[in-house]
Design an enzyme around this catalytic site. Structure first.
Site, short mmCIF file in Angstrom:
data_model
loop_
_atom_site.label_atom_id
_atom_site.label_comp_id
_atom_site.label_asym_id
_atom_site.label_seq_id
_atom_site.Cartn_x
_atom_site.Cartn_y
_atom_site.Cartn_z
N TYR A 468 1.05 -1.23 0.00
CA TYR A 468 -0.03 -0.08 -0.10
C TYR A 468 0.71 1.38 0.05
CZ TYR A 468 -3.46 -3.80 1.41
OH TYR A 468 -3.97 -4.68 1.61
N HIS A 469 1.73 1.19 -0.71
CA HIS A 469 2.75 2.49 -0.87
C HIS A 469 2.70 2.99 -2.40
CE1 HIS A 469 5.36 0.75 2.44
NE2 HIS A 469 4.31 1.13 2.91
N PRO A 470 1.64 3.28 -3.02
CA PRO A 470 1.69 3.81 -4.48
C PRO A 470 2.20 5.22 -4.34
CG PRO A 470 -0.78 3.91 -3.47
CD PRO A 470 0.27 3.14 -2.46
#
Length: 553
Positions: A468-470
Site C-alpha cells: 500500500y505504497h503507491p
C-alpha cells in the site's frame, strides 16, 4: 466560497500544508475533503489498523486492474477517504527513507530535494521520543507536531528477530531514521499517548481553531482553469455543483491515485488520451498518471512452539479485553501497531544501500485480519524496495464519479522475480538462526514444500501483496523534461496557479513506508508556496556499509 489557497485533500501532505499555510494568519485556506470524521475508536486505536483500511466508510475502495504477471489477480488499493486521508487508515510505521533515495531524486531533476535538503524538513515535522531505547538524537526533530515513538517490544520475539539478524551476519542499527538505516533494530511508529498520531491529529486539529482555515466537505470534480491559470475547484456537495475560488493557488494533495485523476479530468495529461474521452486539452503532459510505483511484500510465516504470540488474544474475549483496556487507559496491546522490530538489508554485493525491508510481528496474520489456522506463530513482511516495474493511473471515462483505472504491472521486470526469491530465502536464513531455536515450529507460508525457483515463483504469483505504497504518478522533474508533471517547486508545468504536493510527485519510490516522506513533501512544499527561502541544508553524512562492494552484509 473563496480563499487564497484551496487544498484538495486533508491527508498526509494536505494536512501539513493546511497548517503551515494558515500559520501566520496572513492567508486564508480552504481544505476540500470528501470523507468524514476520524473520531471512531477503530481509527484512533493503533492495534485496530486492519479495520479502517477495509471499511468503505474510510476507504475509497479502489482495486487494481487484473495484474498480468500475478495470474490476473486484482489487488486492493486502499486510500483514505476521511479527515487525515491515508494517515488515518495506514499501519502507522514511520520511515524517512534512505539518503540515497533523495539524492536520486535530485539527480533525476528534482533539484533542491537531495538528502541534505529534505532532512531539515523531517526535523521540523518530528517530535521524536526515543523512550530510553537509544537512537540518534542529533539527527532527529524534538519539537515538531508529529510525535514519533517506539513500541515497548515486551514480547521476547521482537528481540529474538534482531538477534537472529546479528547471528546471520547483518548489521544492527539503533535508529534507521538517523545516520544508519542498514541493519536490524527497533521500528518507529506515529503513535502518541496510545493513539494513532495521524496528520489530522498532528496538524489539522490544532489548526482548525484558526479563523483563516476552513474545511469544506465535498467531492472534487475538477480544477477550474481559465486562460491557462487555475482559478478554483469544482465540487459537488449535497447534490449541488459549485465552485470554490482560489485567489492565489489551487494545491492538489489528493493521493497518487486521485491527484492524477483530477489533473486528467481537468484537461492536464496525455493529449491523445484526453481527446479520446472528449476532454478539452489544457496542457499536454504525457507524464500525468504514468510512473506508478508501489512496494510489494510477502508474509513469511512460522509456527511458534511456545504460546507467547499475540494469537492468544485472537478471539472475541481477548480482543474485547484489549479494546476495553485501550478505551479506559490508552495502554496495553491496543496502544501499538505491533510492528516493533524492523530491518533494512542489501540483497547482494554491489548494492550500495538497503533494498529489502522487513516488518516483524509476533503473530501470523494477514492485513485483512485473517489469522493463520495453525495458531501460534510469527511473521516477517518482506519485499524489495526498488522494483523497476512501472504502471499507470488512467481515466475510465470523463465522469468524475467513475473510479480510475489502476494498472501497476507488478513483477513485469525479470529482476523482480529474482529479488523476491532472495527475500524468501534470506528470511528463511534469519528464521533458521540459533536465536529462534526455542520458538521455531514448522513453516506456515510459503511452507517447506516450496524450494525451487519455479515453486517460489508460483507462491509469489499467488500470494505477493501490495504494501500500500503507491506513488510517482505526477513525477517531479526539470521543467524541460516532457515526462515531468511538476517542477521542483511543485508547480504543474504548463498551468499557472496550480501545484501538486503529495506522494504522486515522488520521482522514485523511497526506501520504506511512505507516510513520513509524504508529510515531508507537504512541509517543504509549504515553503515553496509561500516563497520562503528553504531551510538551510543539513550536513550530516549517512552511513554506507564499507563492505557494500564485496558483501551483502
Amino acid at each position: 466560497m473563496d480563499a487564497d489557497f484551496v487544498i484538495i485533500g486533508s491527508g498526509s501532505a494536505g494536512a501539513a500544508m493546511a497548517a503551515r499555510l494558515s500559520e501566520d494568519g496572513k492567508h486564508t485556506v480552504i481544505v476540500i475533503e470528501f470523507g468524514g470524521t476520524d473520531m471512531g475508536p477503530l481509527i484512533q486505536m493503533p492495534a485496530a489498523l486492519s479495520y479502517p483500511m477495509n471499511m468503505p466508510r474510510y476507504d475509497w475502495g479502489f482495486r487494481s486492474e487484473p495484474e498480468p504477471h500475478l495470474g490476473g489477480r486484482t489487488l486492493a488499493v486502499p486510500r483514505g477517504k476521511v479527515i487525515g486521508g491515508s494517515s488515518s487508515i495506514n499501519g502507522m510505521v514511520y520511515v524517512r527513507g534512505h539518503a540515497g533515495d533523495y539524492d536520486h531524486w535530485a539527480e533525476s531533476g528534482a533539484t533542491g530535494w537531495g538528502y541534505a535538503d529534505v532532512v531539515p524538513y523531517f526535523k521540523r515535522m518530528e517530535h521524536w521520543h526515543a523512550g530510553g531505547h537509544g537512537g540518534d538524537p542529533d539527527r532527529r526533530g524534538k519539537s515538531g507536531p508529529l510525535h514519533v515513538t517506539r513500541g515497548a517490544r515486551k514480547n521476547p520475539l521482537f528481540k529474538v528477530f534482531v538477534e537472529a539478524g546479528r547471528q546471520a551476519g547483518f548489521e544492527l542499527t539503533d535508529d534507521y531514521n538517523g545516520e544508519k538505516q542498514e541493519g536490524f533494530g527497533p521500528m518507529e511508529q506515529t503513535v502518541w499517548q496510545g493513539r494513532r498520531w495521524s496528520a489530522a491529529n498532528a496538524y489539522l486539529k490544532p489548526a482548525r481553531s484558526r479563523k483563516n482555515l476552513s474545511i469544506v466537505r465535498g467531492y472534487a470534480r475538477k480544477i477550474v482553469i481559465v486562460n491557462g491559470r487555475a482559478t478554483g475547484v469544482e465540487i459537488e456537495r449535497g447534490g449541488v455543483v459549485e465552485v470554490i475560488t482560489a485567489r492565489r493557488e489551487v494545491i492538489v494533495a489528493a493521493s497518487s491515485i486521485n491527484s492524477p485523476k483530477l489533473l486528467l479530468l481537468s484537461g492536464i495529461g496525455p493529449a491523445a488520451q484526453l481527446a479520446e474521452l472528449g476532454i478539452a486539452v489544457v496542457a499536454d503532459r504525457p507524464g500525468v498518471g504514468a510512473n506508478l510505483q508501489d512496494h510489494m511484500e510477502l508474509y513469511i510465516q512460522q509456527a511458534s512452539l511456545l504460546p507467547i504470540t499475540l494469537y492468544k488474544y485472537w478471539n472475541v474475549f481477548g480482543k474485547a479485553l484489549i479494546g476495553a483496556q485501550w478505551l479506559f487507559t490508552k495502554r496495553g496491546l491496543g496502544a501499538s501497531n505491533q510492528f516493533e522490530s524492523a530491518a533494512f538489508i542489501r540483497s547482494q554485493a554491489g548494492v550500495k544501500y538497503p533494498d529489502i525491508q522487513f516488518h516483524f510481528i509476533p503473530i501470523a496474520v494477514r492485513y485483512d485480519g485473517q489469522a493463520a489456522a495453525e495458531g501460534h506463530g510469527f511473521q516477517a513482511h518482506v519485499g524489495p524496495m526498488r522494483s523497476a516495474s512501472r504502471g499507470a493511473v488512467t481515466l475510465r471515462s470523463a465522469d468524475p464519479k467513475a473510479p480510475p483505472r489502476i494498472q501497476f504491472n507488478y513483477m513485469s521486470d525479470e529482476k523482480d522475480w529474482a529479488d523476491f526469491r532472495h527475500c524468501i530465502r534470506v528470511t528463511r536464513e534469519i528464521f533458521g538462526q540459533a536465536a529462534f531455536d526455542p520458538y521455531r515450529g514448522k513453516e506456515i507460508l510459503p511452507g517447506e514444500a516450496y524450494q525451487s525457483d519455479d515453486e517460489l515463483d508460483d507462491h509469489i504469483r499467488r500470494h505477493a501483496e501490495s504494501a500500500y505504497h503507491p506513488c510517482g504518478t505526477c513525477r517531479m522533474g526539470r521543467a524541460s523534461d516532457p515526462m515531468a508533471v511538476v517542477d521542483p517547486a511543485c508547480r504543474v508545468i504548463g498551468v499557472d496557479g496550480l501545484r501538486v504536493a503529495d506522494s504522486s510527485i515522488f520521482p522514485r519510490i523511497t526506501n520504506g513506508n511512505l507516510n513520513a516522506p509524504s508529510i515531508m513533501v507537504g512541509e517543504k512544499a509549504s515553503d515553496h508556496i509561500l516563497g520562503r527561502t528553504p531551510l538551510p541544508a543539513d550536513n550530516g553524512i549517512p552511513w554506507i556499509n564499507p563492505r557494500w562492494e564485496i558483501s551483502d552484509r
